[in-house]
Design a protein around this motif. Structure first.
Motif, PDB file in Angstrom:
ATOM      1  N   TRP A  70       0.855  -1.190   0.000  1.00 57.58           N
ATOM      2  CA  TRP A  70       0.000   0.000   0.000  1.00 57.58           C
ATOM      3  C   TRP A  70       0.886   1.232   0.000  1.00 57.58           C
ATOM      4  CZ3 TRP A  70       0.299   3.570   4.069  1.00 57.58           C
ATOM      5  CH2 TRP A  70      -0.530   4.679   3.918  1.00 57.58           C
ATOM      6  N   LYS A  71       0.409   2.269  -0.666  1.00 54.51           N
ATOM      7  CA  LYS A  71       1.179   3.510  -0.669  1.00 54.51           C
ATOM      8  C   LYS A  71       0.229   4.693  -0.857  1.00 54.51           C
ATOM      9  CE  LYS A  71       5.135   3.781  -0.626  1.00 54.51           C
ATOM     10  NZ  LYS A  71       6.096   4.010   0.482  1.00 54.51           N
ATOM     11  N   ASP A  72       0.460   5.728  -0.058  1.00 54.53           N
ATOM     12  CA  ASP A  72      -0.141   7.035  -0.285  1.00 54.53           C
ATOM     13  C   ASP A  72       0.761   7.733  -1.297  1.00 54.53           C
ATOM     14  OD1 ASP A  72      -0.843   9.694  -0.270  1.00 54.53           O
ATOM     15  OD2 ASP A  72      -0.473  10.020   1.854  1.00 54.53           O
ATOM     16  N   THR A  73       0.225   8.017  -2.488  1.00 58.40           N
ATOM     17  CA  THR A  73       1.080   8.499  -3.587  1.00 58.40           C
ATOM     18  C   THR A  73       1.239  10.009  -3.562  1.00 58.40           C
ATOM     19  OG1 THR A  73      -0.828   8.593  -5.077  1.00 58.40           O
ATOM     20  CG2 THR A  73       0.462   6.554  -5.054  1.00 58.40           C
ATOM     21  N   GLY A  74       1.391  10.584  -2.375  1.00 61.07           N
ATOM     22  CA  GLY A  74       1.453  12.030  -2.251  1.00 61.07           C
ATOM     23  C   GLY A  74       2.779  12.655  -2.601  1.00 61.07           C
ATOM     24  N   ARG A  75       3.868  11.857  -2.725  1.00 56.25           N
ATOM     25  CA  ARG A  75       5.185  12.420  -3.010  1.00 56.25           C
ATOM     26  C   ARG A  75       5.767  11.772  -4.258  1.00 56.25           C
ATOM     27  NH1 ARG A  75       8.847  11.016   1.742  1.00 56.25           N
ATOM     28  NH2 ARG A  75       8.009   8.979   1.144  1.00 56.25           N
ATOM     29  N   VAL A  76       6.748  12.450  -4.857  1.00 56.75           N
ATOM     30  CA  VAL A  76       7.385  11.911  -6.057  1.00 56.75           C
ATOM     31  C   VAL A  76       7.983  10.534  -5.779  1.00 56.75           C
ATOM     32  CG1 VAL A  76       9.295  12.223  -7.684  1.00 56.75           C
ATOM     33  CG2 VAL A  76       7.844  14.171  -7.067  1.00 56.75           C
ATOM     34  N   GLU A  77       8.654  10.390  -4.639  1.00 60.10           N
ATOM     35  CA  GLU A  77       9.277   9.107  -4.307  1.00 60.10           C
ATOM     36  C   GLU A  77       8.233   7.989  -4.244  1.00 60.10           C
ATOM     37  OE1 GLU A  77      11.623  12.364  -2.108  1.00 60.10           O
ATOM     38  OE2 GLU A  77       9.540  11.938  -2.662  1.00 60.10           O
ATOM     39  N   ASP A  78       7.047   8.310  -3.740  1.00 62.19           N
ATOM     40  CA  ASP A  78       5.984   7.316  -3.644  1.00 62.19           C
ATOM     41  C   ASP A  78       5.471   6.924  -5.032  1.00 62.19           C
ATOM     42  OD1 ASP A  78       6.105   7.527  -0.840  1.00 62.19           O
ATOM     43  OD2 ASP A  78       4.720   9.222  -0.856  1.00 62.19           O
ATOM     44  N   MET A  79       5.318   7.911  -5.906  1.00 59.01           N
ATOM     45  CA  MET A  79       4.877   7.620  -7.272  1.00 59.01           C
ATOM     46  C   MET A  79       5.854   6.687  -7.974  1.00 59.01           C
ATOM     47  SD  MET A  79       1.994   9.189  -7.789  1.00 59.01           S
ATOM     48  CE  MET A  79       1.981   8.667  -9.477  1.00 59.01           C
ATOM     49  N   LEU A  80       7.151   6.969  -7.843  1.00 62.21           N
ATOM     50  CA  LEU A  80       8.162   6.144  -8.501  1.00 62.21           C
ATOM     51  C   LEU A  80       8.179   4.735  -7.932  1.00 62.21           C
ATOM     52  CD1 LEU A  80      11.071   8.740  -8.792  1.00 62.21           C
ATOM     53  CD2 LEU A  80       9.511   7.984 -10.601  1.00 62.21           C
ATOM     54  N   GLU A  81       7.964   4.614  -6.610  1.00 57.41           N
ATOM     55  CA  GLU A  81       7.937   3.285  -6.002  1.00 57.41           C
ATOM     56  C   GLU A  81       6.722   2.494  -6.479  1.00 57.41           C
ATOM     57  OE1 GLU A  81       7.697   1.166  -1.615  1.00 57.41           O
ATOM     58  OE2 GLU A  81       8.414   3.229  -1.744  1.00 57.41           O
ATOM     59  N   CYS A  82       5.566   3.135  -6.555  1.00 58.00           N
ATOM     60  CA  CYS A  82       4.375   2.463  -7.073  1.00 58.00           C
ATOM     61  C   CYS A  82       4.582   2.021  -8.516  1.00 58.00           C
ATOM     62  CB  CYS A  82       3.164   3.382  -6.980  1.00 58.00           C
ATOM     63  SG  CYS A  82       2.542   3.642  -5.319  1.00 58.00           S
ATOM     64  N   ASN A  83       5.201   2.882  -9.296  1.00 56.75           N
ATOM     65  CA  ASN A  83       5.490   2.550 -10.684  1.00 56.75           C
ATOM     66  C   ASN A  83       6.341   1.284 -10.772  1.00 56.75           C
ATOM     67  OD1 ASN A  83       5.281   3.534 -13.532  1.00 56.75           O
ATOM     68  ND2 ASN A  83       7.503   3.652 -13.374  1.00 56.75           N
ATOM     69  N   ARG A  84       7.330   1.184  -9.899  1.00 57.89           N
ATOM     70  CA  ARG A  84       8.188  -0.007  -9.884  1.00 57.89           C
ATOM     71  C   ARG A  84       7.394  -1.255  -9.500  1.00 57.89           C
ATOM     72  NH1 ARG A  84      13.024   3.112  -6.560  1.00 57.89           N
ATOM     73  NH2 ARG A  84      13.427   4.638  -8.191  1.00 57.89           N
ATOM     74  N   MET A  85       6.529  -1.112  -8.503  1.00 58.78           N
ATOM     75  CA  MET A  85       5.761  -2.270  -8.045  1.00 58.78           C
ATOM     76  C   MET A  85       4.839  -2.803  -9.143  1.00 58.78           C
ATOM     77  SD  MET A  85       6.682  -3.093  -4.992  1.00 58.78           S
ATOM     78  CE  MET A  85       5.335  -4.204  -4.593  1.00 58.78           C
ATOM     79  N   VAL A  86       4.182  -1.913  -9.867  1.00 56.40           N
ATOM     80  CA  VAL A  86       3.278  -2.354 -10.929  1.00 56.40           C
ATOM     81  C   VAL A  86       4.061  -2.955 -12.087  1.00 56.40           C
ATOM     82  CG1 VAL A  86       1.571  -1.598 -12.624  1.00 56.40           C
ATOM     83  CG2 VAL A  86       1.493  -0.697 -10.295  1.00 56.40           C
ATOM     84  N   LEU A  87       5.181  -2.327 -12.453  1.00 52.83           N
ATOM     85  CA  LEU A  87       5.969  -2.833 -13.571  1.00 52.83           C
ATOM     86  C   LEU A  87       6.568  -4.206 -13.287  1.00 52.83           C
ATOM     87  CD1 LEU A  87       7.759   0.413 -14.825  1.00 52.83           C
ATOM     88  CD2 LEU A  87       5.843  -0.792 -15.889  1.00 52.83           C
ATOM     89  N   GLU A  88       6.743  -4.539 -12.016  1.00 51.90           N
ATOM     90  CA  GLU A  88       7.255  -5.863 -11.668  1.00 51.90           C
ATOM     91  C   GLU A  88       6.373  -6.977 -12.233  1.00 51.90           C
ATOM     92  OE1 GLU A  88       9.875  -7.026 -10.415  1.00 51.90           O
ATOM     93  OE2 GLU A  88      10.754  -5.736  -8.891  1.00 51.90           O
ATOM     94  N   ASN A  89       5.103  -6.667 -12.459  1.00 53.81           N
ATOM     95  CA  ASN A  89       4.149  -7.708 -12.844  1.00 53.81           C
ATOM     96  C   ASN A  89       3.595  -7.549 -14.258  1.00 53.81           C
ATOM     97  OD1 ASN A  89       3.972  -9.134 -10.189  1.00 53.81           O
ATOM     98  ND2 ASN A  89       3.260  -7.144  -9.497  1.00 53.81           N
ATOM     99  N   ILE A  90       4.198  -6.693 -15.072  1.00 50.55           N
ATOM    100  CA  ILE A  90       3.665  -6.521 -16.418  1.00 50.55           C
ATOM    101  C   ILE A  90       4.024  -7.713 -17.306  1.00 50.55           C
ATOM    102  CG2 ILE A  90       3.768  -4.002 -16.277  1.00 50.55           C
ATOM    103  CD1 ILE A  90       6.134  -4.196 -18.298  1.00 50.55           C
ATOM    104  N   GLU A  91       3.191  -7.900 -18.314  1.00 47.95           N
ATOM    105  CA  GLU A  91       3.443  -8.939 -19.305  1.00 47.95           C
ATOM    106  C   GLU A  91       4.108  -8.324 -20.531  1.00 47.95           C
ATOM    107  OE1 GLU A  91       2.934 -12.156 -18.959  1.00 47.95           O
ATOM    108  OE2 GLU A  91       2.143 -11.878 -16.921  1.00 47.95           O
TER     109      GLU A  91
END
Length: 362
Positions: free
Chosen positions: A225-246
């Motif tokens: 879970w992440k509150d995407t309020g900061r740039v660092e949080d956005m980049l971390e979420c981006n990494r987490m989602v990309l880990e599972n792309i096809e």
């Protein structure tokens, strides 16, 4: 009633100003900043749909026009959306107050539109439907609870107290920003007075329910879970989602290009003499020439990269980066042009918006 179950609505909060993501949010709603080329808000709307909820009220503020343009009537998500204007951000409980007519006497899910729960919220909603307590809050363990609303539980998991960003937290369980309520919460909200922040706090409303001996239960998640309020949080979420792309290649790549790992290339993308190392995603209509695009990078629709090296970054729609090596850990907005200075002396030319942060190598 529908299918033997009570009618349930969702209230999505998308009216915040996103001050911690400036200057991006000077011109864009924070809930629409993309993670893996999809706005954060869309992940929440899809999670709500997957719980079997169809009627969604979206609280909108000064970025209302942009949110409306992106979400529309909700039909693309299988939802029916009603927009509820909030003249100024006066707190989460204020959102419940102004949505009273829309919510009527239905149970409802309240979801902060910039929240990111990677595993979804179906088990949380199902748990509420099965037991139907007066309120239910979603919690997760955090390293620094002073930065969040914090819950205190008894041995049975019942909530015995909540506090907003306490200096001395009584637990490490933070409120994730997803709540379930019965209509009883409306009585609690009507009794509230603004906090020291000048806002009507939803934690105060929950505390009123606890004080009145209502059944306030909890659901603890262990996933991401992440509150995407900061740039660092956005980049971390981006990494987490990309880990599972096809991996998918719907655009074109010439014979002089190399694609390594999980790379998602959308339609009408043209890749020439470039190296792509996933996981990464490139949106429709982008052009990548003589460039390196590295892991955990999202390149938005219509972007142009030429003679560039970039990784661990988000580049939003229609931006252009030419002749710039070594871009990393960056969030680049829409319609941005990034290029090297045209003169030889070692110097930096910066045109930077309010509240920006710039890091330069010496």
């Amino acid at each position: 009633m529908a299918g033997g179950r009570r009618t349930m609505k969702a209230l999505v909060l998308a009216g915040g100003t996103g001050s911690r993501l400036r200057p991006i949010t000077h011109t864009s709603a924070k809930q629409l900043v993309p993670v893996a080329n999809k706005p954060v808000l869309f992940y929440g709307l899809e999670a709500i749909r997957d719980c079997g909820i169809r009627d969604v009220g979206i609280i909108v503020g000064e970025t209302a026009a942009e949110v409306r343009a992106a979400v529309g009537d909700g039909s693309r998500f299988g939802l029916s959306v009603t927009y509820i204007p909030q003249a100024e951000p006066l707190g989460l409980a204020h959102c419940v107050l102004i949505a009273r007519d829309y919510l009527a006497d239905d149970d409802f899910l309240m979801y902060l539109g910039d929240n990111f729960v990677i595993a979804g919220i179906r088990s949380f909603v199902d748990d509420f439907r099965a037991r139907r307590p007066d309120a239910q809050i979603l919690l997760t363990k955090v390293a620094d609870p002073t930065q969040f609303g914090v819950a205190e539980l008894n041995a049975a998991g019942r909530v015995t107290g909540v506090a907003e960003k306490p200096s001395r937290p009584k637990s490490d369980l933070a409120l994730v920003g997803v709540y379930m309520f019965t209509p009883l919460v409306h009585e609690a909200v009507r009794t509230l007075r603004p906090s020291h922040r000048g806002e009507l706090e939803i934690t105060d409303a929950v505390q009123v329910l606890i004080r009145e001996h209502a059944d306030v239960s909890s659901h603890v998640i262990t996933g991401y879970w992440k509150d995407t309020g900061r740039v660092e949080d956005m980049l971390e979420c981006n990494r987490m989602v990309l880990e599972n792309i096809e991996p998918r290649l719907r655009g074109t790549a010439d014979d002089d290009s190399e694609i390594v790992g999980r790379v998602d290339v959308a339609e009408d993308v043209v890749i020439t003499r470039s190296r792509l190392v996933g996981p990464l995603t490139i949106g429709p209509g982008a052009v990548v020439t003589d460039s390196y695009v590295g892991p955990f990078t999202s390149i938005g629709p219509g972007c142009r990269l030429e003679g560039t090296e970039i990784e661990y970054s988000i580049v939003m729609d229609r931006s252009s980066i030419r002749g710039v090596p070594g871009i990393r850990d960056s969030l680049i907005g829409k319609d941005v042009e990034v290029s090297p200075a045209a003169f030889a002396p070692r110097a930096h030319q910066l045109i930077v918006g309010d509240h920006s942060r710039v890091r330069l190598n010496r």
